[in-house]
Design an enzyme around this catalytic site. Structure first.
Site, PDB file in Angstrom:
ATOM      1  N   ASP A 136       0.836  -1.196   0.000  1.00  0.00           N
ATOM      2  CA  ASP A 136       0.000   0.000   0.000  1.00  0.00           C
ATOM      3  C   ASP A 136       0.877   1.254   0.000  1.00  0.00           C
ATOM      4  O   ASP A 136       1.695   1.453   0.898  1.00  0.00           O
ATOM      5  CB  ASP A 136      -0.900  -0.024   1.242  1.00  0.00           C
ATOM      6  CG  ASP A 136      -1.967   1.057   1.216  1.00  0.00           C
ATOM      7  OD1 ASP A 136      -1.799   2.075   0.506  1.00  0.00           O
ATOM      8  OD2 ASP A 136      -2.966   0.905   1.939  1.00  0.00           O
ATOM      9  N   ASP A 159      -7.527   4.628  -9.238  1.00  0.00           N
ATOM     10  CA  ASP A 159      -8.882   4.053  -9.335  1.00  0.00           C
ATOM     11  C   ASP A 159      -9.903   5.106  -8.901  1.00  0.00           C
ATOM     12  O   ASP A 159      -9.788   5.662  -7.808  1.00  0.00           O
ATOM     13  CB  ASP A 159      -8.986   2.816  -8.441  1.00  0.00           C
ATOM     14  CG  ASP A 159      -8.030   1.729  -8.896  1.00  0.00           C
ATOM     15  OD1 ASP A 159      -8.094   1.323 -10.062  1.00  0.00           O
ATOM     16  OD2 ASP A 159      -7.186   1.307  -8.080  1.00  0.00           O
ATOM     17  N   LYS A 163     -18.722   5.154  -7.249  1.00  0.00           N
ATOM     18  CA  LYS A 163     -19.941   5.155  -6.433  1.00  0.00           C
ATOM     19  C   LYS A 163     -19.718   6.005  -5.177  1.00  0.00           C
ATOM     20  O   LYS A 163     -18.663   5.886  -4.534  1.00  0.00           O
ATOM     21  CB  LYS A 163     -20.309   3.728  -6.015  1.00  0.00           C
ATOM     22  CG  LYS A 163     -20.732   2.863  -7.190  1.00  0.00           C
ATOM     23  CD  LYS A 163     -21.008   1.451  -6.758  1.00  0.00           C
ATOM     24  CE  LYS A 163     -21.293   0.588  -7.981  1.00  0.00           C
ATOM     25  NZ  LYS A 163     -21.136  -0.830  -7.728  1.00  0.00           N
ATOM     26  N   THR A 229      -0.465   4.544 -21.538  1.00  0.00           N
ATOM     27  CA  THR A 229      -0.461   3.174 -21.023  1.00  0.00           C
ATOM     28  C   THR A 229      -1.634   2.398 -21.621  1.00  0.00           C
ATOM     29  O   THR A 229      -2.553   2.978 -22.205  1.00  0.00           O
ATOM     30  CB  THR A 229      -0.600   3.152 -19.489  1.00  0.00           C
ATOM     31  OG1 THR A 229      -1.870   3.703 -19.145  1.00  0.00           O
ATOM     32  CG2 THR A 229       0.506   3.949 -18.816  1.00  0.00           C
ATOM     33  N   PHE A 231      -3.945   1.021 -20.017  1.00  0.00           N
ATOM     34  CA  PHE A 231      -5.138   1.466 -19.308  1.00  0.00           C
ATOM     35  C   PHE A 231      -5.688   2.745 -19.935  1.00  0.00           C
ATOM     36  O   PHE A 231      -6.875   2.872 -20.214  1.00  0.00           O
ATOM     37  CB  PHE A 231      -4.792   1.707 -17.836  1.00  0.00           C
ATOM     38  CG  PHE A 231      -5.945   2.231 -17.063  1.00  0.00           C
ATOM     39  CD1 PHE A 231      -6.909   1.380 -16.554  1.00  0.00           C
ATOM     40  CD2 PHE A 231      -6.097   3.595 -16.872  1.00  0.00           C
ATOM     41  CE1 PHE A 231      -8.001   1.870 -15.875  1.00  0.00           C
ATOM     42  CE2 PHE A 231      -7.175   4.099 -16.186  1.00  0.00           C
ATOM     43  CZ  PHE A 231      -8.135   3.237 -15.685  1.00  0.00           C
TER      44      PHE A 231
HETATM   45  C1  LIG Z   1      -6.353   2.158 -12.748  1.00  0.00           C
HETATM   46  S1  LIG Z   1      -4.831   1.411 -12.409  1.00  0.00           S
HETATM   47  C2  LIG Z   1      -3.651   2.460 -13.264  1.00  0.00           C
HETATM   48  C3  LIG Z   1      -2.316   1.800 -13.449  1.00  0.00           C
HETATM   49  C4  LIG Z   1      -1.238   2.645 -14.158  1.00  0.00           C
HETATM   50  N1  LIG Z   1      -0.903   3.824 -13.395  1.00  0.00           N
HETATM   51  C5  LIG Z   1      -1.655   3.008 -15.570  1.00  0.00           C
HETATM   52  O1  LIG Z   1      -1.816   4.198 -15.861  1.00  0.00           O
HETATM   53  O2  LIG Z   1      -1.790   2.085 -16.399  1.00  0.00           O
HETATM   54  C6  LIG Z   1      -4.561   1.865 -10.697  1.00  0.00           C
HETATM   55  C7  LIG Z   1      -3.483   1.032 -10.052  1.00  0.00           C
HETATM   56  O3  LIG Z   1      -3.220   1.534  -8.749  1.00  0.00           O
HETATM   57  C8  LIG Z   1      -2.983   0.433  -7.889  1.00  0.00           C
HETATM   58  N2  LIG Z   1      -3.254   0.924  -6.518  1.00  0.00           N
HETATM   59  C9  LIG Z   1      -4.430   1.389  -6.044  1.00  0.00           C
HETATM   60  N3  LIG Z   1      -4.292   1.796  -4.774  1.00  0.00           N
HETATM   61  C10 LIG Z   1      -3.001   1.570  -4.435  1.00  0.00           C
HETATM   62  C11 LIG Z   1      -2.264   1.766  -3.252  1.00  0.00           C
HETATM   63  N4  LIG Z   1      -2.825   2.303  -2.160  1.00  0.00           N
HETATM   64  N5  LIG Z   1      -0.965   1.418  -3.237  1.00  0.00           N
HETATM   65  C12 LIG Z   1      -0.385   0.877  -4.348  1.00  0.00           C
HETATM   66  N6  LIG Z   1      -1.035   0.675  -5.502  1.00  0.00           N
HETATM   67  C13 LIG Z   1      -2.333   1.010  -5.544  1.00  0.00           C
HETATM   68  C14 LIG Z   1      -3.906  -0.639  -8.390  1.00  0.00           C
HETATM   69  O4  LIG Z   1      -3.479  -1.934  -8.013  1.00  0.00           O
HETATM   70  C15 LIG Z   1      -3.848  -0.429  -9.894  1.00  0.00           C
HETATM   71  O5  LIG Z   1      -2.848  -1.214 -10.494  1.00  0.00           O
END
Ligand SMILES: C[S@@+](CC[C@H](N)C(=O)[O-])C[C@H]1O[C@@H](n2cnc3c(N)ncnc32)[C@H](O)[C@@H]1O
Length: 251
Positions: A136, A159, A163, A229, A231
């Site tokens: 985290d 993310d 909601k 990316t 995503f």
């Molecule tokens: C929507 S994805 C975007 C990934 C990347 N930044 C991209 O642009 O392709 C969000 C990522 O953040 C990670 N994530 C969310 N909260 C996190 C946290 N508190 N610590 C580490 N990673 C986190 C998730 O596992 C996910 O892989």
């Protein structure tokens, strides 16, 4: 990312603990029950990923823990340090590290297969200025980094938790901005990108409310050039536009 899977917020280990209990870990500890900005996602590594993991992780990766990182010692050199939060599969991480070889780039991600893919890119491209953290990002900021230790922080496509009942899970809210601002050196920069219009407004409001952050009116100490990316490519396909938000820590 999606709404599937069990919520991983460490409650299982601490469900009987209350704030103030002598046995309770301190608030901010990764053992303290709190709402997280991610859900746990299972995902096995391929055989090739496992091989790369076994070879590289002991040197350039570490699991999130409670001890401070000696960043210069970990990289074997003293250089401006940047933290990327939620690095996914590492597309931006590896491209930006290659573009800025003078920078020590740390990326934190909870999703192990994403980290494994990042490791594979690092191996293929012979990149030596990336270190990876698994866990985290809030724990990394709170427990592993010191005040005024970072030149930059990047958060690309956090993310959105659209909601209303999930808004509490959003990574970027007041306390996170305060923590990031504390960890930035004066003159350091926070760069956020999101394709979610409502979250962009929320982020802008929370970031603008943080007194230690301001509009960047000096030359940024890091690049803001991001690759698209996978995503982000998906978001573009459905017509979402991307908002870039950049703040500087007042000098
Ligand atoms: C929507 S994805 C975007 C990934 C990347 N930044 C991209 O642009 O392709 C969000 C990522 O953040 C990670 N994530 C969310 N909260 C996190 C946290 N508190 N610590 C580490 N990673 C986190 C998730 O596992 C996910 O892989």
């Amino acid at each position: 990312m999606g709404d599937n899977g069990p919520v991983n917020d460490a409650r299982s280990t601490t469900q009987n603990l209350q704030p103030g209990d002598e046995t309770a870990p301190e608030r901010g500890s990764r053992l303290y029950p709190r709402v997280t900005s991610f859900r746990s996602r299972r995902g096995a590594l391929t055989e090739a990923q496992q091989t790369t993991w076994d070879a590289l992780w002991p040197t350039i990766g570490r699991d999130v823990a409670d001890d401070k990182i000696d960043v210069d010692a970990w990289f074997g050199r003293s250089a401006p340090a940047i933290l990327e939060i939620g690095s996914g599969t590492g597309t931006a991480t590896t491209a930006m590290a290659t573009a800025e070889p003078h920078v020590n780039l740390m990326a934190v991600e909870v999703y192990r297969p994403g980290l494994a893919q990042t490791l594979q890119q690092i191996e293929r491209q012979h990149i030596d200025n990336i270190r990876l953290l698994r866990g985290d990002a809030m724990d990394v900021l709170e427990n592993m980094l010191t005040s005024e230790s970072l030149t930059g922080v990047r958060v690309f496509f956090p993310d959105p938790w659209p909601k209303v009942r999930h808004h509490k899970r959003r990574l970027l809210q007041g306390p996170t901005f305060a923590m990031i601002a504390d960890r930035l050196k004066p003159g350091g920069v926070l760069h956020v990108a999101t394709d979610h219009a409502e979250y962009a407004e929320w982020i802008a409001e929370a970031g603008n409310a943080e007194p230690a952050l301001s509009v960047l009116d000096w030359e940024s100490p890091m690049t803001h050039e991001r690759p698209v990316t996978k995503f982000e490519g998906k978001a573009q396909l459905v017509g979402s536009s991307v908002t870039e938000l950049i703040w500087g820590k007042s000098r």
